[in-house]
Design a protein around this motif. Structure first.
Motif, short mmCIF file in Angstrom:
data_model
loop_
_atom_site.label_atom_id
_atom_site.label_comp_id
_atom_site.label_asym_id
_atom_site.label_seq_id
_atom_site.Cartn_x
_atom_site.Cartn_y
_atom_site.Cartn_z
N SER A 17 14.73 25.26 26.56
CA SER A 17 15.10 24.11 27.34
C SER A 17 16.53 24.16 27.75
N GLN A 72 20.18 23.59 35.89
CA GLN A 72 19.91 21.98 35.62
C GLN A 72 20.87 21.36 36.19
N ILE A 242 10.98 24.43 24.90
CA ILE A 242 11.40 24.21 23.46
C ILE A 242 12.98 24.22 23.54
C1 LIG Z 1 22.01 20.52 21.36
C2 LIG Z 1 21.11 19.80 22.52
C3 LIG Z 1 21.48 19.98 23.92
C4 LIG Z 1 20.74 19.21 24.98
N1 LIG Z 1 21.21 19.31 26.16
C5 LIG Z 1 20.31 19.07 27.33
C6 LIG Z 1 20.27 19.43 28.56
O1 LIG Z 1 21.57 19.78 28.97
N2 LIG Z 1 19.56 18.84 29.50
C7 LIG Z 1 18.29 18.53 29.25
O2 LIG Z 1 17.52 18.40 29.99
N3 LIG Z 1 18.10 18.14 27.76
C8 LIG Z 1 18.76 18.52 26.71
N4 LIG Z 1 18.61 18.24 25.53
C9 LIG Z 1 17.44 17.66 25.28
C10 LIG Z 1 16.28 18.71 25.05
O3 LIG Z 1 16.30 19.76 26.59
C11 LIG Z 1 14.73 18.49 24.77
O4 LIG Z 1 14.37 17.56 25.80
C12 LIG Z 1 14.94 17.74 23.49
O5 LIG Z 1 15.46 18.23 22.45
C13 LIG Z 1 13.33 17.45 23.06
O6 LIG Z 1 12.69 18.97 22.72
P1 LIG Z 1 12.64 19.70 21.04
O7 LIG Z 1 11.62 18.63 20.47
O8 LIG Z 1 12.03 20.99 21.44
O9 LIG Z 1 13.88 19.86 20.65
C14 LIG Z 1 19.55 18.66 24.56
C15 LIG Z 1 18.90 18.82 23.29
C16 LIG Z 1 19.70 19.26 22.29
C17 LIG Z 1 19.17 19.25 20.92
#
Ligand SMILES: Cc1cc2nc3c(=O)[nH]c(=O)nc-3n(C[C@H](O)[C@H](O)[C@H](O)COP(=O)(O)O)c2cc1C
Length: 321
Positions: A17, A72, A242
């Motif tokens: 991610s 992004q 992820i």
């Molecule tokens: C610390 C952190 C920073 C994130 N920064 C972004 C970001 O810059 N851009 C984005 O699209 N999503 C961002 N997200 C969201 C994640 O990309 C993802 O969509 C979300 O955590 C769900 O996925 P997961 O269940 O695998 O954590 C961030 C998530 C976390 C935990």
């Protein structure tokens, strides 16, 4: 079937991610070495690029040509997007040759941060179909003419700004727009008011996939090979993105690709931390990333040493809201 992102053929369907404060070049390399097929910078404000803001430009840290990396962006409209892309291209030819290592551009329509929503960006755009179409078309048009080696353009969406938009299924028309303009769509299966502890609505990924003529990447709560199997079975997703699973352990990619356990040995952890530190120093990673990973490695070590509580919780970040 193997995941394809436009002209790109990732080595695995497991995508790291974009993560603000987490996804610097040294962390991206660690995840790629463990099996991530593609990686993203943290989200970068297009306006900062247009304005030549130094610290914004530093976030495009694509110094490592080996690690497949996309940028992004978050944008408020198509003019801003086109201007930012033109700027990236111009800088790649002059002062920022490492911008040539960027092989994909993703647009963020998911960040729940109030500052992003207030300026009308991110998930605030999900229901604005004409605006989204204009933005997608601008991205497509740029891809077709740019001199940069861009293999794929796409977007990452949430299911809506809130519960009402989820119920209205604002995410469904987006795949129709994306089918004609983008190379893939990432679906984070939560609306913007949901916390990361809330259960994602994977059935929405299946609904999108059923209408898709482009690859659909599912996102939300993939923490193990068993989760990926279930995501694939229940939704038909072509790949998984992820985030927290990779923060918890970058070795999740080793497990997902069937090459070993999802947790490192002590020796692997020590080597990875030393590798991260050396590369972050060499590439000049910002302190916010280095501080995050110092804490991340500390938690992984605590877990290996049998202190599960110290190892489980995660530092807070507004994106988790
Ligand atoms: C610390 C952190 C920073 C994130 N920064 C972004 C970001 O810059 N851009 C984005 O699209 N999503 C961002 N997200 C969201 C994640 O990309 C993802 O969509 C979300 O955590 C769900 O996925 P997961 O269940 O695998 O954590 C961030 C998530 C976390 C935990």
């Amino acid at each position: 079937m193997a995941l394809r992102l436009g002209a790109l053929a990732p080595a695995s369907p497991f995508i790291l991610s974009p993560m603000e404060g987490v996804s610097d070049a040294a962390f991206r390399r660690l995840c790629w070495e463990q099996g991530a097929g593609f990686t993203w910078t943290e989200m970068i404000r297009a306006r900062g690029i247009v304005r030549n803001n130094k610290s914004t430009l530093e976030l495009v840290d694509s110094f490592d040509p080996e690690v497949p990396t996309g940028v992004q962006l978050f944008v408020v409209n198509e003019e801003e997007l086109t201007a930012a892309l033109a700027r990236i291209e111009a800088l790649a030819d002059t002062t920022h040759p490492h911008f040539r290592n960027v092989t994909a551009v993703d647009l963020n329509f998911g960040c729940p941060s109030p500052e992003v929503i207030r300026v009308g960006a991110g998930p605030a755009l999900l229901k604005r179909r004409a605006k989204l179409r204009a933005i997608f078309e601008a991205l497509r048009a740029w891809k077709e003419t740019t001199s940069l080696p861009i293999g794929a353009v796409g977007a990452k969406i949430r299911l809506g700004l809130n519960r009402m938009e989820l119920d209205q299924k604002v995410y469904l028309p987006i795949i129709e727009l994306a089918n004609d303009t983008l190379d893939y769509l990432v679906v984070h299966a939560r609306h913007a008011r949901q916390q990361s502890a809330d259960k994602p609505t994977w059935s929405a990924i299946a609904e999108v996939k059923a209408r898709a003529r482009i690859p659909v990447i599912g996102n939300g709560d993939v923490f193990s090979p068993a989760d990926w199997e279930r995501l694939r079975r229940e939704t038909g997703a072509d790949g998984a993105m992820i985030a927290r699973g990779a923060i918890r352990s970058p070795w999740i990619f080793r497990a997902l690709t069937g090459r070993g356990p999802g947790e490192p040995t002590r020796a692997e952890l020590d080597a990875a931390q030393a590798g991260y530190d050396a590369l972050a120093t060499r590439l000049g990673s910002k302190e916010k990333f280095r501080a995050w990973h110092r804490e991340g490695f500390r938690r992984m070590r605590a877990r290996l040493e049998g202190q599960p509580e110290a190892g489980e919780a995660m530092p807070h970040n507004e994106h988790m809201a």
